[in-house]
Design an enzyme around this catalytic site. Structure first.
Site, PDB file in Angstrom:
ATOM      1  CG  HIS A 142      -4.519   2.136  -2.074  1.00 19.21           C
ATOM      2  ND1 HIS A 142      -4.539   2.561  -0.772  1.00 19.21           N
ATOM      3  CD2 HIS A 142      -5.785   2.299  -2.531  1.00 19.21           C
ATOM      4  CE1 HIS A 142      -5.765   2.963  -0.446  1.00 19.21           C
ATOM      5  NE2 HIS A 142      -6.542   2.818  -1.500  1.00 19.21           N
ATOM      6  CD  GLU A 172     -10.151   3.820  -0.990  1.00 18.58           C
ATOM      7  OE1 GLU A 172     -11.103   3.967  -0.206  1.00 18.58           O
ATOM      8  OE2 GLU A 172      -8.989   3.629  -0.600  1.00 18.58           O
ATOM      9  CG  ASP A 181      -2.311   0.618   0.868  1.00 18.50           C
ATOM     10  OD1 ASP A 181      -2.314   1.800   0.487  1.00 18.50           O
ATOM     11  OD2 ASP A 181      -3.357  -0.065   0.976  1.00 18.50           O
TER      12      ASP A 181
HETATM   13  C1  ACM Z   1     -10.695  -0.276   0.659  1.00 18.07           C
HETATM   14  O1  ACM Z   1     -11.384  -0.170   1.693  1.00 18.07           O
HETATM   15  N1  ACM Z   1     -10.114   0.763   0.117  1.00 18.07           N
HETATM   16  C2  ACM Z   1     -10.505  -1.564   0.019  1.00 18.07           C
END
Ligand code: ACM
Length: 635
Positions: free
Chosen positions: A272, A349, A198
């Site tokens: 991410h 995201e 991440d």
């Molecule tokens: C997430 O909660 N962004 C997978």
């Protein structure tokens, strides 16, 4: 001196007195099993298990039996195992595969009689039958476990019963991961989703790209993830972090396999990806070499409408060949490390603002007739899916991967809930349900009280995870069959260590286990919370583990208008726990009034009395403090 057996009886006496005796029969005869089995039939009597009880097996050499023996040793039972058929002589545990072929997948059949125990099962089913036996022993303690005579026929409702751990936001060691796998196995969870990368750290060694862990596994040290956390300063050394070598990964995969747990690795792309970009700046469209692994400082604005804007580029460049060469290299090694047929590629995201401003991206989109950045992301996921497929694996991704015109039949890890689940299923995708709104995000607080420790917000009490039924009623049987199961997610921004991890997991991981395993017909929240859970919490207490101590009341903050309040707590949420209270708005402690029996609190006209309670367990763990404002407005 009080012996342990007498102490146990004494503890039971308190539990029964506390309940006013009304559930005496139920408490004696409902075994404290979590998850509840499909079918339990209680019978008269007990089987007295000791360290000299012989364990006989005709099932051949079995890792499940080896694991059971190790677990017995941890409980100071040193039992002997012999091979062979049931001799029918001295009391023994007989483990047999005879009849196991007829059992449902992962199922087992257990019979406890006064003269002996018979367990039928193979592979995972045998393993789970032995976990059930361990739980029955743990509900009883001392040198001799008195196991209640019963018959159990058991098998899971769902094949996928998962738990996700984010080791990027905070790193957890090999031993800490193994301890978590042990805890999962005890509760019959069988999928460990390992969120390995991440923005805040890349945690898996990739031999082709050593910089991913040389650089990407380390960040500047900070205390808290918060909007006020200082971003990395120029020249500041990155000393906080860690990663797993490939040898360590293989060791953990073997460890999990011995517990019938498959590991689903996640490499989160194209968003991410700040830790990867800090290691290899050419991976993003801006090529920004000043980007560092994020230490928990703010790098995005989140809008209440659901959108977000990132100030730092954390998305991979989807329009250059070198990105796919990189991904092919990474996933070649990941596919070789993890035997599970699925790989999770994240897909959530992804910020597209830097893509949208980039001329090469614009030109690529025109060339490929991609109408917007969502379509571009779908193009990226489709291309990545070819890479994953070429490694002999199948792709799992978060909800966003099902959008933007995505057509490939990938599997979706759904965190958004029913509306998106229905759309995903209508597209012919398989799904696993991990909706935060249904209590399956274990980084959310466990009650609405402001005394809950730092969390990602939200309100995810154990009962929500328990009440969640993933088989939404509006769907067809074919669509239900495409729902593989459930997963609880532990995002660790606010979980820096094992103590907090245990607090956030327990007890709601147990509620998840029952939602994943137990048929609706056998699910009953009162049995779970009032009868079974207290014995499990008492075990965590004995083992020195942390957990959220349930409060004496089902609510934490309330106001009641009354002239006379009946103050009653049905039973202590942990056997042997004490409840203390104050009537003067002060936080109660072990020096305040002790609750012993129901009482009446008169509230004089025009007065307000604030009743506060706290539960303190035998090991000294405390619940949050409940606040009940009693007010009598009469003049
Ligand atoms: C997430 O909660 N962004 C997978």
């Amino acid at each position: 001196m009080i012996g342990s057996k007498n102490f146990l009886r004494f503890t039971f006496a308190i539990v029964f007195l506390w309940g006013g005796g009304k559930d005496l029969f139920a408490q004696q005869h409902t075994p404290a099993l979590i998850p509840a089995p499909r079918m339990v039939k209680s019978e008269q009597g007990t089987f007295r298990f000791t360290g000299s009880t012989l364990i006989r097996t005709d099932a051949g050499p079995s890792p499940a039996v080896d694991y059971f023996i190790k677990q017995l040793l941890q409980r100071n039972f040193n039992n002997q195992v012999v091979a062979g058929g049931n001799a029918g002589g001295s009391p023994e545990i007989f483990i047999t595969s005879a009849g196991a072929a007829q059992l449902p997948a992962e199922g087992y059949s257990l019979r406890i009689e006064q003269q002996g125990i018979t367990l039928i099962g193979k592979d995972a089913g045998l393993f789970y039958g032995l976990q059930t036996l361990l739980q029955l022993m743990d509900a009883s303690t001392g040198d001799t476990a008195a196991l209640p005579c019963l018959r159990i026929e058991d098998a899971p409702r769902f094949g996928y019963r998962g738990l996700m751990l984010d080791v990027s936001r905070h790193f957890f060691t090999v031993q800490q991961v193994k301890d978590l796998l042990d805890l999962m196995a005890y509760y019959k969870l069988n999928r460990f989703h390992w969120h390995l990368t991440d923005d805040q750290g890349w945690r898996v060694e990739i031999k082709r790209y050593p910089q991913l862990t040389d650089v990407g596994a380390w960040r500047v040290p900070r205390i808290d993830f918060s909007g006020n956390t200082l971003p990395p300063q120029p020249g500041e050394p990155a000393t906080d972090g860690g990663f797993y070598t490939q040898e360590e990964i293989k060791d953990i995969v073997r460890y999990a396999a011995a517990r019938h747990i498959e590991i689903l690795p996640e490499i989160d792309v194209p968003g991410h990806s700040m830790a990867a970009i800090a290691s290899c700046p050419w991976l993003c469209v801006t090529g920004d070499t000043s980007i560092k692994v994020n230490p928990g400082s703010s790098f995005a604005k989140w809008f209440t409408t659901g959108g977000f804007e990132m100030y730092v580029d954390n998305s991979l460049n989807p329009v250059q060949e070198s990105t796919y060469t990189f991904l092919d290299g990474v996933f070649t090694e990941i596919a070789a490390l993890f035997p599970y047929p699925y790989i999770h590629i994240g897909g959530d995201e992804c910020y597209k603002g830097f893509w949208e401003k980039d001329k090469r991206v614009q030109q690529f989109m025109r060339q490929h007739r991609l109408k917007d950045a969502h379509a571009l992301q779908a193009w990226f996921i489709t291309r990545l899916n070819k890479i994953i497929t070429s490694k002999g694996k199948k792709m799992i991704a978060w909800d966003e991967a099902a959008t933007g015109g995505m057509k490939e039949p990938i599997t979706i890890m759904n965190r958004f809930g029913e509306k998106e689940a229905v759309t995903q299923l209508k597209k012919g995708m398989q799904i696993i349900l991990a909706p935060g709104g249904n209590g399956l995000y274990f980084d959310y607080a466990q009650s609405a009280s402001d005394q809950e420790p730092a969390s990602h917000g939200g309100d995810a009490p154990a009962w929500k995870a328990y009440a969640f039924d993933p088989l939404y009623p509006a769907l067809s049987a074919r669509e239900h069959a495409a729902i593989l199961g459930v997963e609880g997610c532990v995002w660790t921004e606010h979980i820096p260590d094992v103590s907090k991890l245990q607090y956030m997991l327990l007890p709601r991981m147990l509620a998840l286990a029952e939602t994943g395993w137990t048929d609706l017909a056998a699910k009953n929240y009162s049995r779970f919370a009032d009868t079974a859970l207290p014995m499990h919490l008492a075990r965590f207490d004995r083992l020195g583990m942390n957990y959220r101590v349930p409060t004496g009341f089902s609510y934490t903050d309330t106001t009641i208008t009354t002239a006379s309040y009946h103050f009653e707590i049905a039973q202590p949420p942990v056997p042997g726990a004490k409840v203390y209270f104050t009537l003067n708005n002060r936080p109660p402690g072990d020096y305040d009034h002790r609750y012993q029996a129901p009482l009446t609190i008169p509230v004089p006209k025009g007065k307000t009395i604030t009743l506060k309670t706290v539960v303190i367990t035998p090991a000294g763990h405390r619940s949050i403090i409940t606040k009940t404002v009693l007010t009598n407005p009469e003049k």
